[in-house]
Design a protein around this motif. Sequence first.
Motif, PDB file in Angstrom:
ATOM      1  N   LYS A  53      31.471  38.132  41.966  1.00  0.00           N
ATOM      2  CA  LYS A  53      32.513  37.188  42.607  1.00  0.00           C
ATOM      3  C   LYS A  53      32.346  36.352  43.843  1.00  0.00           C
ATOM      4  CE  LYS A  53      34.985  40.964  39.441  1.00  0.00           C
ATOM      5  NZ  LYS A  53      36.352  41.847  39.739  1.00  0.00           N
ATOM      6  N   LYS A  54      31.785  36.973  45.014  1.00  0.00           N
ATOM      7  CA  LYS A  54      31.683  36.010  46.181  1.00  0.00           C
ATOM      8  C   LYS A  54      31.116  35.029  46.704  1.00  0.00           C
ATOM      9  CE  LYS A  54      32.552  40.587  48.351  1.00  0.00           C
ATOM     10  NZ  LYS A  54      31.345  41.178  49.271  1.00  0.00           N
ATOM     11  N   ILE A  55      30.785  34.389  45.327  1.00  0.00           N
ATOM     12  CA  ILE A  55      30.701  33.312  45.257  1.00  0.00           C
ATOM     13  C   ILE A  55      31.029  32.350  45.164  1.00  0.00           C
ATOM     14  CG2 ILE A  55      29.330  32.835  42.985  1.00  0.00           C
ATOM     15  CD1 ILE A  55      26.531  31.997  44.371  1.00  0.00           C
ATOM     16  N   TYR A  56      31.214  31.012  45.707  1.00  0.00           N
ATOM     17  CA  TYR A  56      32.113  30.364  45.755  1.00  0.00           C
ATOM     18  C   TYR A  56      31.496  28.300  46.629  1.00  0.00           C
ATOM     19  CZ  TYR A  56      33.602  30.758  50.548  1.00  0.00           C
ATOM     20  OH  TYR A  56      34.163  31.052  52.145  1.00  0.00           O
ATOM     21  N   ALA A  57      31.998  27.251  46.561  1.00  0.00           N
ATOM     22  CA  ALA A  57      31.871  26.462  47.209  1.00  0.00           C
ATOM     23  C   ALA A  57      32.862  25.133  47.881  1.00  0.00           C
ATOM     24  CB  ALA A  57      30.678  24.752  45.794  1.00  0.00           C
ATOM     25  N   THR A  58      32.502  24.927  49.236  1.00  0.00           N
ATOM     26  CA  THR A  58      33.345  23.782  49.482  1.00  0.00           C
ATOM     27  C   THR A  58      33.151  22.508  48.921  1.00  0.00           C
ATOM     28  OG1 THR A  58      32.674  23.891  51.697  1.00  0.00           O
ATOM     29  CG2 THR A  58      34.317  25.750  51.418  1.00  0.00           C
ATOM     30  N   LYS A  59      33.834  21.716  48.338  1.00  0.00           N
ATOM     31  CA  LYS A  59      33.454  20.096  48.098  1.00  0.00           C
ATOM     32  C   LYS A  59      34.419  19.432  49.033  1.00  0.00           C
ATOM     33  CE  LYS A  59      34.574  22.447  43.476  1.00  0.00           C
ATOM     34  NZ  LYS A  59      35.212  22.482  42.391  1.00  0.00           N
TER      35      LYS A  59
END
Length: 518
Positions: free
Chosen positions: A405-411
């Motif tokens: 659940k800790k993976i994410y990205a800024t765009k």
Amino acid sequence: MFDLFRRSQYSVKNDVLSGLTVALALVPEAVAFAFVAKVDPMVGLYAAFMVGLITSVLGGRPGMISGATGAMAVVMVALVVEHGVEYLFAAVVLTGVIQILAGVFKLGMFIRMVPYPVMLGFVNGLAIVIFLAQLGQFEVKSAAGAKEWMSGPMLYWMLAMVALTMAIIHFLPKFTKAIPASLVAILTVTAIVIFLDIPIPSVIDYVRSESNDMSATLAGGLPTFSIPEVPFTWETFKIILPYSLILAAVGLIESLLTMSLIDEITETRGQGNRECIGQGSANFVNGFFGAMGGCAMIGQSMININSGGRGRLSGITAAIALLLFILVGSSWIESIPLAALVGVMFMVVLGTFEWASIRMVNKVPKSDAFIIVLVSAITVIADLAIAVIVGVIVSALVFAWKQAKKIYATKTIDENGSKVYKVHGPLFFGSIRNFQDIFEPKDDPQDVIVDFLDARAYDHSAIEALDALAERYQRRGKTLHYRHLSPECKLLLDKAGDLVEVNLIEDPDYHVADSKLA
């Protein structure tokens, strides 16, 4: 290596007295586990002597007591019933070899990776097992030979002597700690029972009841060297190997977890790899001296620690005292009432069970509470090795789920009009689905950059996810670039390898768990 008296916190007096206490408690345990394994009581007593002596000298945890155990006995029984006791001795020799190799290859360090909830479950489950094992001492044989619960005066006297034993152990340390409370309790209760002729079972009554031999005795001689009488063939090896592997695993898991528990209690640190070699050496020797093999005993270890035993001398004393009981003091040991030993073990149960874990249930994550209960239940229902393995697997899956659940990205959009996904977090088998959901190939511009400066690709599943993402963009005729991947990632990518931008200064260098590079 042989640091019997070196450290100042070790007291010779405490070690000797606590060792004597442990020896008294070892007798019925060793006999009981011998009956579980369907072998002669002497096979269990010899195991308690030799395993206790050798591991105390060579093992990695001063103060820890080893001997014949129920966890290993339940594995042995099938081999004894099907092939005979000589095959058991051969299997114990092979068990020792496997355990020594585990120490040589430093596999003992992996016990440090057992999660804390699994440790709590192990401790609580073993405390329950010890408690349930003592209930068998409240059974007697009827005239028809069937087992039934005690009743009437015998039951009342049994309960009274158990309560007296526990009271002495609890209150005596408040007045003096010069002599181990457990030893005083055993001697006092034994004297009272003999002097008043109280009609409750003694150690020899238990031995004769279990063996159905009214002339049975605990008197014996020294163990003698003998090569196991089995054919030295490949067929024999195939028979004993599965049992030896299980015995080695069960023995090391129980020993190393007990070592970790004592480490925590004494605020010291044992040597796991040395303990593997010590346990293996003991079992290797056992097989050649007609003994059933064994491992660390949490109950007797707790008696030893609570009685002040901290050094190797405590285990050595317990082993030698046990041998002397067999050789010259059997009549004294046979007269010890079971109530005294049951009382000692009940106090071990109270001291071993982690009562704080009950209060923690509503304060810790539900996953941790579930693991504690799961490991405790499996320890009671099945056995320790299965419980710990299941606990570790469940803990790993819970950890993977949380990390996923800790993976994410800024765009962002850079000055060239390219869309930049700056990924954060771990990319591995558990986080692939969340990783894939981050991207929008249909709505993204013609040029897309995926930056892994703050992320890591950990395994083959991560590599497959990177290849699959590249394919999604290529099908739409769009260009995808990967930045800040390690050289191994670039090497492993089949379809997206040419899309990786190389920056020798900024690119990280880490390994990927993939069979292609193994």
